[in-house]
Design a protein around this motif. Structure first.
Motif, PDB file in Angstrom:
ATOM      1  N   SER A 166       0.829  -1.207   0.000  1.00  0.00           N
ATOM      2  CA  SER A 166       0.000   0.000   0.000  1.00  0.00           C
ATOM      3  C   SER A 166       0.864   1.257   0.000  1.00  0.00           C
ATOM      4  O   SER A 166       0.384   2.349  -0.256  1.00  0.00           O
ATOM      5  CB  SER A 166      -0.928   0.017   1.218  1.00  0.00           C
ATOM      6  OG  SER A 166      -0.165   0.022   2.403  1.00  0.00           O
ATOM      7  N   LYS A 167       2.151   1.093   0.324  1.00  0.00           N
ATOM      8  CA  LYS A 167       3.055   2.246   0.360  1.00  0.00           C
ATOM      9  C   LYS A 167       4.333   1.929  -0.408  1.00  0.00           C
ATOM     10  O   LYS A 167       4.757   0.767  -0.464  1.00  0.00           O
ATOM     11  CB  LYS A 167       3.447   2.580   1.808  1.00  0.00           C
ATOM     12  CG  LYS A 167       2.296   2.988   2.706  1.00  0.00           C
ATOM     13  CD  LYS A 167       1.891   4.417   2.474  1.00  0.00           C
ATOM     14  CE  LYS A 167       0.733   4.819   3.376  1.00  0.00           C
ATOM     15  NZ  LYS A 167       0.075   6.043   2.907  1.00  0.00           N
ATOM     16  N   VAL A 168       4.936   3.007  -0.942  1.00  0.00           N
ATOM     17  CA  VAL A 168       6.194   2.866  -1.663  1.00  0.00           C
ATOM     18  C   VAL A 168       7.211   3.823  -1.027  1.00  0.00           C
ATOM     19  O   VAL A 168       6.889   4.991  -0.791  1.00  0.00           O
ATOM     20  CB  VAL A 168       6.013   3.240  -3.158  1.00  0.00           C
ATOM     21  CG1 VAL A 168       7.334   3.124  -3.909  1.00  0.00           C
ATOM     22  CG2 VAL A 168       4.955   2.370  -3.806  1.00  0.00           C
ATOM     23  N   LEU A 169       8.401   3.304  -0.759  1.00  0.00           N
ATOM     24  CA  LEU A 169       9.487   4.161  -0.280  1.00  0.00           C
ATOM     25  C   LEU A 169      10.524   4.253  -1.390  1.00  0.00           C
ATOM     26  O   LEU A 169      10.954   3.232  -1.926  1.00  0.00           O
ATOM     27  CB  LEU A 169      10.118   3.563   0.988  1.00  0.00           C
ATOM     28  CG  LEU A 169      11.394   4.244   1.489  1.00  0.00           C
ATOM     29  CD1 LEU A 169      11.129   5.686   1.920  1.00  0.00           C
ATOM     30  CD2 LEU A 169      12.002   3.459   2.654  1.00  0.00           C
ATOM     31  N   VAL A 170      10.904   5.496  -1.732  1.00  0.00           N
ATOM     32  CA  VAL A 170      11.814   5.690  -2.861  1.00  0.00           C
ATOM     33  C   VAL A 170      13.141   6.290  -2.379  1.00  0.00           C
ATOM     34  O   VAL A 170      13.210   7.483  -2.082  1.00  0.00           O
ATOM     35  CB  VAL A 170      11.188   6.644  -3.912  1.00  0.00           C
ATOM     36  CG1 VAL A 170      12.068   6.708  -5.166  1.00  0.00           C
ATOM     37  CG2 VAL A 170       9.769   6.228  -4.259  1.00  0.00           C
ATOM     38  N   PRO A 171      14.195   5.479  -2.295  1.00  0.00           N
ATOM     39  CA  PRO A 171      15.513   6.050  -1.974  1.00  0.00           C
ATOM     40  C   PRO A 171      16.130   6.658  -3.238  1.00  0.00           C
ATOM     41  O   PRO A 171      15.933   6.144  -4.340  1.00  0.00           O
ATOM     42  CB  PRO A 171      16.337   4.841  -1.516  1.00  0.00           C
ATOM     43  CG  PRO A 171      15.404   3.671  -1.514  1.00  0.00           C
ATOM     44  CD  PRO A 171      14.258   4.024  -2.389  1.00  0.00           C
ATOM     45  N   VAL A 172      16.895   7.713  -3.044  1.00  0.00           N
ATOM     46  CA  VAL A 172      17.553   8.340  -4.192  1.00  0.00           C
ATOM     47  C   VAL A 172      18.894   8.898  -3.731  1.00  0.00           C
ATOM     48  O   VAL A 172      19.037   9.322  -2.580  1.00  0.00           O
ATOM     49  CB  VAL A 172      16.660   9.446  -4.795  1.00  0.00           C
ATOM     50  CG1 VAL A 172      16.408  10.575  -3.806  1.00  0.00           C
ATOM     51  CG2 VAL A 172      17.225   9.988  -6.084  1.00  0.00           C
ATOM     52  N   LYS A 173      19.863   8.882  -4.641  1.00  0.00           N
ATOM     53  CA  LYS A 173      21.162   9.473  -4.303  1.00  0.00           C
ATOM     54  C   LYS A 173      21.283  10.824  -5.003  1.00  0.00           C
ATOM     55  O   LYS A 173      20.888  10.959  -6.170  1.00  0.00           O
ATOM     56  CB  LYS A 173      22.298   8.547  -4.747  1.00  0.00           C
ATOM     57  CG  LYS A 173      22.518   7.417  -3.773  1.00  0.00           C
ATOM     58  CD  LYS A 173      23.812   6.687  -4.025  1.00  0.00           C
ATOM     59  CE  LYS A 173      24.020   5.651  -2.943  1.00  0.00           C
ATOM     60  NZ  LYS A 173      25.199   4.821  -3.175  1.00  0.00           N
ATOM     61  N   PRO A 174      21.844  11.817  -4.316  1.00  0.00           N
ATOM     62  CA  PRO A 174      21.940  13.151  -4.922  1.00  0.00           C
ATOM     63  C   PRO A 174      23.101  13.229  -5.912  1.00  0.00           C
ATOM     64  O   PRO A 174      24.123  13.849  -5.644  1.00  0.00           O
ATOM     65  CB  PRO A 174      22.152  14.065  -3.710  1.00  0.00           C
ATOM     66  CG  PRO A 174      22.808  13.204  -2.694  1.00  0.00           C
ATOM     67  CD  PRO A 174      22.358  11.793  -2.940  1.00  0.00           C
ATOM     68  N   GLU A 175      22.925  12.593  -7.059  1.00  0.00           N
ATOM     69  CA  GLU A 175      23.964  12.555  -8.085  1.00  0.00           C
ATOM     70  C   GLU A 175      23.332  12.868  -9.435  1.00  0.00           C
ATOM     71  O   GLU A 175      22.100  12.898  -9.573  1.00  0.00           O
ATOM     72  CB  GLU A 175      24.584  11.153  -8.148  1.00  0.00           C
ATOM     73  CG  GLU A 175      25.295  10.751  -6.872  1.00  0.00           C
ATOM     74  CD  GLU A 175      25.627   9.267  -6.815  1.00  0.00           C
ATOM     75  OE1 GLU A 175      26.239   8.860  -5.818  1.00  0.00           O
ATOM     76  OE2 GLU A 175      25.254   8.530  -7.749  1.00  0.00           O
ATOM     77  N   TYR A 176      24.199  13.009 -10.417  1.00  0.00           N
ATOM     78  CA  TYR A 176      23.749  13.424 -11.753  1.00  0.00           C
ATOM     79  C   TYR A 176      22.617  12.534 -12.293  1.00  0.00           C
ATOM     80  O   TYR A 176      21.625  13.018 -12.801  1.00  0.00           O
ATOM     81  CB  TYR A 176      24.950  13.399 -12.704  1.00  0.00           C
ATOM     82  CG  TYR A 176      24.597  13.715 -14.130  1.00  0.00           C
ATOM     83  CD1 TYR A 176      23.994  14.928 -14.470  1.00  0.00           C
ATOM     84  CD2 TYR A 176      24.867  12.807 -15.140  1.00  0.00           C
ATOM     85  CE1 TYR A 176      23.674  15.222 -15.776  1.00  0.00           C
ATOM     86  CE2 TYR A 176      24.548  13.092 -16.458  1.00  0.00           C
ATOM     87  CZ  TYR A 176      23.954  14.298 -16.771  1.00  0.00           C
ATOM     88  OH  TYR A 176      23.624  14.571 -18.067  1.00  0.00           O
ATOM     89  N   GLY A 205       7.160   8.407   0.496  1.00  0.00           N
ATOM     90  CA  GLY A 205       8.106   9.512   0.430  1.00  0.00           C
ATOM     91  C   GLY A 205       9.393   9.145  -0.285  1.00  0.00           C
ATOM     92  O   GLY A 205       9.662   7.974  -0.565  1.00  0.00           O
ATOM     93  N   VAL A 206      10.148  10.193  -0.580  1.00  0.00           N
ATOM     94  CA  VAL A 206      11.459  10.039  -1.209  1.00  0.00           C
ATOM     95  C   VAL A 206      12.512  10.342  -0.140  1.00  0.00           C
ATOM     96  O   VAL A 206      12.416  11.369   0.540  1.00  0.00           O
ATOM     97  CB  VAL A 206      11.614  11.045  -2.376  1.00  0.00           C
ATOM     98  CG1 VAL A 206      13.025  10.997  -2.961  1.00  0.00           C
ATOM     99  CG2 VAL A 206      10.564  10.789  -3.449  1.00  0.00           C
ATOM    100  N   VAL A 207      13.482   9.452   0.010  1.00  0.00           N
ATOM    101  CA  VAL A 207      14.536   9.722   0.992  1.00  0.00           C
ATOM    102  C   VAL A 207      15.871   9.883   0.271  1.00  0.00           C
ATOM    103  O   VAL A 207      16.223   9.080  -0.597  1.00  0.00           O
ATOM    104  CB  VAL A 207      14.624   8.619   2.083  1.00  0.00           C
ATOM    105  CG1 VAL A 207      14.870   7.236   1.495  1.00  0.00           C
ATOM    106  CG2 VAL A 207      15.700   8.954   3.089  1.00  0.00           C
TER     107      VAL A 207
END
Lengths: 282, 174
Positions: A166-176, A205-207
């Motif tokens: 029911s939920k999605v967690l989106v990790p992201v790295k601060p890169e190009y 959310g996006v982390v």
């Protein structure tokens, strides 16, 4: 005590690799069990099996050599013939997970993955993407939290994770290349929602992971540019962003291989973890 | 003369310790004494001297057998684990013990070294039913950080087994 309306299922996904999905899933699962006192199941839906290795450490070798059941058997729906049985066997209840810890009637369990998961799916007639959701609804309705670590490549496994979550967690790295996976993920979710109108699945959310480099200069202009892109894309998709970033730390790979000495900045993971648990109502 | 002095000094120590043991129990007092002495004790009190000190450390196995926190049945279950602990094949660092206790739902108290950490483990086990101790004794495999080499070998072996079997099946089907 189980949640009255069943477990909360969260899939951790970004259709770009190397953003820390498995590490974040492992640490959230452990923290949910140890400090939030939750009954937790982690599912490794990635044939690379990094979550399994990170949570089981040296026990993963024995898991492989014992040929114990894994996520492969969940999708196949039976246990293959082995040294003790000459024919395919039904899956006994409570046999498809590894118990990593238990205390006071609750546990931290894992459905591990194996590298041959992709072989199995390749060789099979297209598996039913609802298999996982059906299995969880029948076997794990007493859990508080189920975390699914997804593969970065979109496949029937991605759809299986959506069906169960029911939920999605989106990790992201601060890169190009940070936001490369965002439009793909948004399209993938939109397509799933169109085809499955009964399913409600939202991005929790996006982390931002690996949040600064080089001794704390906070990444400089490169990070600033990437962060600007991440914020713009998240806003466009209507995805909230977590306030707490996960700091860059060499402690994370150490934790994943079972080395608990000198955690460095990884000790601050709790800031994001607590915000995440609050955001999903746990 | 020396023997008489030693007897009287032992009697005095016993008198002093008795209220502490009555209040806190022998385990707590022994643990506190061990902390105070940093693992040293008087080697031979019959000499009456305090200069002749030797290192005195109980192994995890000895600690387990000595403790009054556990039933004999539980001690037997934990004996192999204690031996592996002594050989650093199980929970090789204090950090490992801390993590292990947290995963058992026990908040770890301050631990300076592995011996002290083992006493924490014993206190944790002392609060558990035998069935739970049995599960832990059978399943506790954490032996420190995993290494890529053995893991890689295990993956390769499993891969050969599974993919080899599949190749034979495919060849038979053809």
């Amino acid at each position: 005590m189980a949640r009255p309306d069943g477990p909360l299922v969260v899939c951790v996904i970004n259709l770009k690799g190397g953003v820390g999905k498995s590490t974040i899933t492992a640490l959230l699962a452990r923290r949910a069990f140890t400090t939030r006192s939750l009954d937790v199941l982690a599912i490794d839906l990635d044939p690379q099996a990094n979550l399994s290795q990170g949570l089981m450490n040296n026990a993963y070798k024995k898991f492989l050599s014992d040929q114990r059941p894994s996520i492969v058997e969940v999708f196949n729906g039976y246990l293959p013939p082995n040294s003790t049985s000459g024919s395919p066997q039904p899956i006994p209840p409570n046999s498809l997970f590894e118990v990593l810890a238990n205390s006071g009637g609750r546990a931290l369990q894992l459905i591990p993955s194996r590298f041959d998961f992709s072989d199995n799916l390749l060789g099979a007639i297209r598996p039913d993407p609802r298999t996982l959701a059906k299995f969880l609804s029948s076997t794990f309705k007493e859990k508080d939290l189920i975390l699914i670590d997804c593969s970065p490549t979109e496949s029937v496994l991605t759809t299986a994770a959506y069906h169960a979550s029911s939920k999605v967690l989106v990790p992201v790295k601060p890169e190009y290349f940070a936001t490369v996976g965002f439009p793909l993920l948004q399209q993938s979710l939109d397509s799933f929602r169109r085809n499955n109108r009964g399913n409600k699945i939202d991005v929790a959310g996006v982390v931002v992971n690996n949040a600064f480099y080089d001794g704390g200069n906070n990444g400089g202009p490169e990070k600033a540019k990437a962060m600007s892109d991440i914020r713009a894309e998240s806003r466009k998709n209507g995805w909230p962003m977590y306030q707490n970033e996960i700091l860059h730390s060499r402690g994370f790979p150490k934790l994943m291989r079972g080395d608990y000495s000198y955690p460095g900045n990884s000790a601050y993971f709790f800031r994001f973890a607590d915000e995440f648990f609050r955001s999903i109502g746990l | 003369m020396i023997e008489k002095r030693a007897t009287s000094s032992r009697r005095l120590i016993k008198q002093l310790l008795k209220p502490l043991v009555d209040e806190w129990g022998p385990e707590e007092v022994a643990a506190a004494l061990s902390d105070l002495s940093h693992g040293t004790r008087v080697a031979d009190s019959t000499t009456g001297g305090t200069k002749n000190r030797v290192r005195f450390r109980l192994s995890a196995r000895e600690e387990l057998l000595k403790t009054e926190l556990l039933r004999d049945e539980d001690k037997q279950l934990l004996l192999p684990l204690a031996e592996r602990y002594d050989a650093k094949q199980f929970l090789p660092s204090v950090a490992d013990v801390r993590e292990f206790l947290m995963m058992m739902g026990i908040r770890p108290a301050g631990m300076k070294d592995r011996r002290e950490a083992f006493r924490n483990l014993l206190r944790g086990f002392g609060q558990m039913p035998t069935i739970r101790i049995r599960q832990i004794a059978e399943a506790a495999v954490h032996a420190g950080p995993s290494e890529l080499g053995p893991l890689s070998d295990a993956i390769a072996a499993a891969s050969n087994r599974m993919r080899g079997e599949r190749r034979i099946e495919e060849e038979e089907n053809e």
